[in-house]
Design an enzyme around this catalytic site. Structure first.
Site, mmCIF file in Angstrom:
data_model
loop_
_atom_site.group_PDB
_atom_site.id
_atom_site.type_symbol
_atom_site.label_atom_id
_atom_site.label_comp_id
_atom_site.label_asym_id
_atom_site.label_seq_id
_atom_site.Cartn_x
_atom_site.Cartn_y
_atom_site.Cartn_z
ATOM 1 N N HIS A 312 0.861 -1.195 0.000
ATOM 2 C CA HIS A 312 0.000 0.000 0.000
ATOM 3 C C HIS A 312 0.890 1.235 0.000
ATOM 4 C CE1 HIS A 312 -3.131 2.840 1.210
ATOM 5 N NE2 HIS A 312 -3.982 1.914 0.826
ATOM 6 N N ASP A 369 -8.003 -5.255 0.148
ATOM 7 C CA ASP A 369 -8.516 -6.094 -0.948
ATOM 8 C C ASP A 369 -8.191 -7.566 -0.784
ATOM 9 O OD1 ASP A 369 -7.588 -3.275 -2.608
ATOM 10 O OD2 ASP A 369 -9.632 -4.044 -2.751
HETATM 11 C C1 SDX Z 1 -6.226 0.172 -2.745
HETATM 12 O O1 SDX Z 1 -4.449 4.677 -1.875
HETATM 13 C C2 SDX Z 1 -5.351 4.048 -1.263
HETATM 14 O O2 SDX Z 1 -5.726 4.406 -0.165
HETATM 15 C C3 SDX Z 1 -5.923 2.862 -2.011
HETATM 16 C C4 SDX Z 1 -6.938 2.018 -1.248
HETATM 17 C C5 SDX Z 1 -8.206 2.808 -0.968
HETATM 18 O O3 SDX Z 1 -8.942 2.416 -0.030
HETATM 19 O O4 SDX Z 1 -8.522 3.735 -1.737
HETATM 20 O O5 SDX Z 1 -6.394 1.592 -0.001
HETATM 21 C C6 SDX Z 1 -7.370 0.795 -2.045
HETATM 22 O O6 SDX Z 1 -5.968 0.511 -3.870
HETATM 23 C C7 SDX Z 1 -5.369 -0.838 -2.011
HETATM 24 C C8 SDX Z 1 -4.144 -1.329 -2.863
HETATM 25 C C9 SDX Z 1 -4.672 -2.424 -3.811
HETATM 26 N N1 SDX Z 1 -3.613 -2.796 -4.794
HETATM 27 C C10 SDX Z 1 -3.010 -3.982 -4.751
HETATM 28 O O7 SDX Z 1 -3.169 -4.821 -3.859
HETATM 29 C C11 SDX Z 1 -2.092 -4.238 -5.950
HETATM 30 C C12 SDX Z 1 -0.737 -4.794 -5.456
HETATM 31 N N2 SDX Z 1 -0.033 -3.716 -4.739
HETATM 32 C C13 SDX Z 1 0.942 -2.933 -5.522
HETATM 33 O O8 SDX Z 1 0.515 -2.683 -6.841
HETATM 34 C C14 SDX Z 1 1.429 -1.727 -4.736
HETATM 35 O O9 SDX Z 1 1.730 -2.169 -3.473
HETATM 36 C C15 SDX Z 1 0.571 -0.485 -4.622
HETATM 37 C C16 SDX Z 1 0.151 0.039 -5.939
HETATM 38 C C17 SDX Z 1 -0.647 -0.768 -3.788
HETATM 39 C C18 SDX Z 1 1.401 0.595 -3.907
HETATM 40 O O10 SDX Z 1 2.409 0.921 -4.769
HETATM 41 P P1 SDX Z 1 3.513 2.043 -4.362
HETATM 42 O O11 SDX Z 1 3.194 2.728 -3.112
HETATM 43 O O12 SDX Z 1 3.742 2.881 -5.560
HETATM 44 O O13 SDX Z 1 4.713 1.160 -3.993
HETATM 45 P P2 SDX Z 1 5.785 0.700 -5.020
HETATM 46 O O14 SDX Z 1 5.097 0.181 -6.253
HETATM 47 O O15 SDX Z 1 6.766 1.801 -5.178
HETATM 48 O O16 SDX Z 1 6.389 -0.552 -4.271
HETATM 49 C C19 SDX Z 1 7.475 -0.380 -3.395
HETATM 50 C C20 SDX Z 1 8.299 -1.643 -3.606
HETATM 51 C C21 SDX Z 1 8.669 -1.868 -5.076
HETATM 52 O O17 SDX Z 1 9.894 -2.580 -5.075
HETATM 53 P P3 SDX Z 1 11.269 -1.697 -5.304
HETATM 54 O O18 SDX Z 1 11.120 -0.990 -6.634
HETATM 55 O O19 SDX Z 1 11.334 -0.743 -4.134
HETATM 56 O O20 SDX Z 1 12.356 -2.751 -5.306
HETATM 57 O O21 SDX Z 1 7.534 -2.796 -3.221
HETATM 58 C C22 SDX Z 1 7.323 -3.630 -4.358
HETATM 59 C C23 SDX Z 1 7.586 -2.786 -5.595
HETATM 60 O O22 SDX Z 1 8.045 -3.593 -6.664
HETATM 61 N N3 SDX Z 1 5.935 -4.053 -4.306
HETATM 62 C C24 SDX Z 1 5.506 -5.300 -4.484
HETATM 63 C C25 SDX Z 1 4.115 -5.246 -4.289
HETATM 64 N N4 SDX Z 1 3.747 -3.993 -4.018
HETATM 65 C C26 SDX Z 1 4.867 -3.256 -4.032
HETATM 66 N N5 SDX Z 1 6.154 -6.454 -4.778
HETATM 67 C C27 SDX Z 1 5.380 -7.564 -4.897
HETATM 68 N N6 SDX Z 1 4.045 -7.592 -4.718
HETATM 69 C C28 SDX Z 1 3.384 -6.447 -4.408
HETATM 70 N N7 SDX Z 1 2.053 -6.481 -4.228
#
Ligand code: SDX
Length: 435
Positions: A312, A369
């Site tokens: 998140h 989720d």
């Molecule tokens: C919602 O914003 C809100 O409040 C949203 C929400 C709401 O109520 O409105 O809470 C609802 O959208 C919840 C999130 C649902 N999405 C998912 O579950 C999809 C999977 N999660 C990822 O796509 C991700 O974690 C996000 C999009 C939720 C957050 O992305 P960020 O904050 O931009 O974080 P990032 O992509 O920069 O990740 C940081 C690191 C990265 O690695 P590095 O580049 O630092 O090496 O963590 C890794 C990412 O690759 N990473 C993951 C991961 N999520 C982040 N690696 C594997 N699996 C994951 N799910």
């Protein structure tokens, strides 16, 4: 409007010019202070650069507060755990919209007012026949909700507080009806009209699963679970879809168009589409012995696979909603006497992921989720309707934030700038002179 902290500021030295500049620090009631940089461009000729707005406050708000490190979520100061345990969705809608919990008379009137707006204009039914039966219901939601502005001309004037509230009530009231109609249309069953003797969650379930041929009794345990799911998804600060609604609203667009824009943004698998993506992921993993393989893939930068339902932008601790959702999940499955192998798989995946250094070090915990999909599946809600349900719940948050944005004296049209890295000026090359 927040006052700036007494004499607190952040000093910047503009090295090209050597100018020392002070920017006031504005305190909130809780949470990080903000550096007021509204004068930065005028002072320095520079923009700030913050793709994804990881360090940027886009607005001042009194509606929802999140502390991602502590796993805190509060609506108008009330912790989400207390609201999920003691309140109901209509009361939370009142709280988000009006800022206070209603007294008995206010609650009764609000529920009645919403109930009396649950029907849609009869001609709206015709929109559905324009869609393919196998259209994704979120596509239908984008289209039909945007079209509401073609019907409700008496609640389009965004500068009229009464019309804004009427539009807000209409949107909260009609979303379940429109959503259930999208589902009925996809399975070729007739639309079911809302019933004024049912509460909000029961009405939604009834419109989804009743048929004209016989009485349909809503299971009260499922209705309670649905009501709790709606509470948990109601609002969440300046997330992507809420920011979309605010940005659309900042141009003066009508409320129905703004909410349609929010629905479109929520559809993305990185946002509201994650609940649908979690179920698809669990089915893709298929069995416990495959979990380690997929966890490895999720850690591989060269693999696009991500553990959906994990991570998140704000929560670097367990999403408090996920904890409530997990508890509700077990309650619903126990009540229905259901054993769900996907839940078992999800529990095993959570255990493995939370003991894996990659997820722990990056603070990737289960989010709202991760469990919602399993409950919805147990309630026979089709996977394609999961994000629709999220949109139904989030509509109150979107309209509350939209109203707050319009009432904010500091608000102006949202118009970010950019870091331009394209071509500098060059002359046109006639076609016969090109390579
Ligand atoms: C919602 O914003 C809100 O409040 C949203 C929400 C709401 O109520 O409105 O809470 C609802 O959208 C919840 C999130 C649902 N999405 C998912 O579950 C999809 C999977 N999660 C990822 O796509 C991700 O974690 C996000 C999009 C939720 C957050 O992305 P960020 O904050 O931009 O974080 P990032 O992509 O920069 O990740 C940081 C690191 C990265 O690695 P590095 O580049 O630092 O090496 O963590 C890794 C990412 O690759 N990473 C993951 C991961 N999520 C982040 N690696 C594997 N699996 C994951 N799910």
């Amino acid at each position: 409007m927040s006052k700036t902290a007494a004499n607190e500021s952040v000093a910047l030295t503009d090295t090209p010019s050597g100018k020392k500049l002070d920017y006031p620090l504005m305190p909130g009631s809780i949470g990080p202070k903000v550096i007021d940089i509204r004068k930065l461009y005028g002072d320095t000729g520079h923009f700030t650069y913050d793709p994804g707005f990881t360090s940027t406050a886009s607005c001042e708000s009194k509606i929802t507060y999140i502390d991602g490190d502590e796993g805190v979520l509060m609506h108008r100061g009330y912790p989400i755990e207390e609201l999920a345990e003691n309140s109901d969705f209509m009361e939370v809608c009142y709280l988000l919209l009006k800022g206070e919990l209603p007294n008995k008379a206010q609650k009764t009137k609000f529920e009645r007012d919403i109930t009396l707006h649950t029907m849609v204009h009869e001609q709206i039914n015709r929109f559905y026949t324009g869609f393919r039966r196998d259209a994704h219901p979120m596509a239908v939601m984008c289209g039909v909700v945007g079209a509401l502005s073609a019907f409700y001309h008496d609640s389009l004037d965004i500068n009229d507080a009464h019309q804004r509230m009427v539009a807000s009530y209409r949107l909260i009231a009609k979303m379940p009806t429109i959503a259930a109609m999208a589902y009925k249309y996809s399975i070729g069953q007739p639309f079911i009209y809302p019933r004024n003797n049912l509460d909000y969650a029961s009405n939604f379930i009834h419109m989804m699963f009743a048929v004209p041929c016989e009485e349909y009794k809503v299971n009260p345990v499922l209705a309670k679970a649905m009501d709790r799911i709606l509470i948990l998804h109601a609002d969440h600060e300046q997330n992507a879809s809420t920011s979309t609604v605010r940005l659309a609203g900042s141009s003066g667009a009508n409320p129905f168009a703004c909410i349609a824009a929010g629905i479109a943004s929520l559809w993305g698998p990185a946002h509201g589409g994650a609940n649908e993506a979690v179920l698809k992921m669990l089915n893709q993993i298929g069995s416990r012995d495959k979990i380690k393989e997929y966890v490895t893939r999720a850690k591989d930068k060269n693999d696009t696979f991500r553990l959906m339902g994990f991570g998140h932008r704000v929560y670097k601790n367990y999403d408090p909603r996920a904890a409530v959702m997990r508890k509700t999940c077990h309650e619903v499955l126990a009540e229905l006497g259901l054993k769900d192998e996907l839940l078992d798989l999800a529990m095993e995946l959570e255990k493995i992921a939370l003991n894996d250094d990659y997820f722990v070090s990056k603070k990737l915990f289960p989010n709202v989720d991760f469990y919602s999909g399993i409950i919805l599946k147990a309630m026979n809600i089709p996977v394609s309707m999961f994000t629709v349900l999220f949109a139904v719940a989030r509509t109150v948050g979107w309209v509350a934030q939209w109203n707050e944005m319009i009432e904010d004296p500091a608000q102006k049209i949202g118009r970010p700038r950019q870091l331009y890295t394209g071509y500098t000026k060059r002359s046109y090359v006639p076609l016969n002179k090109r390579g």
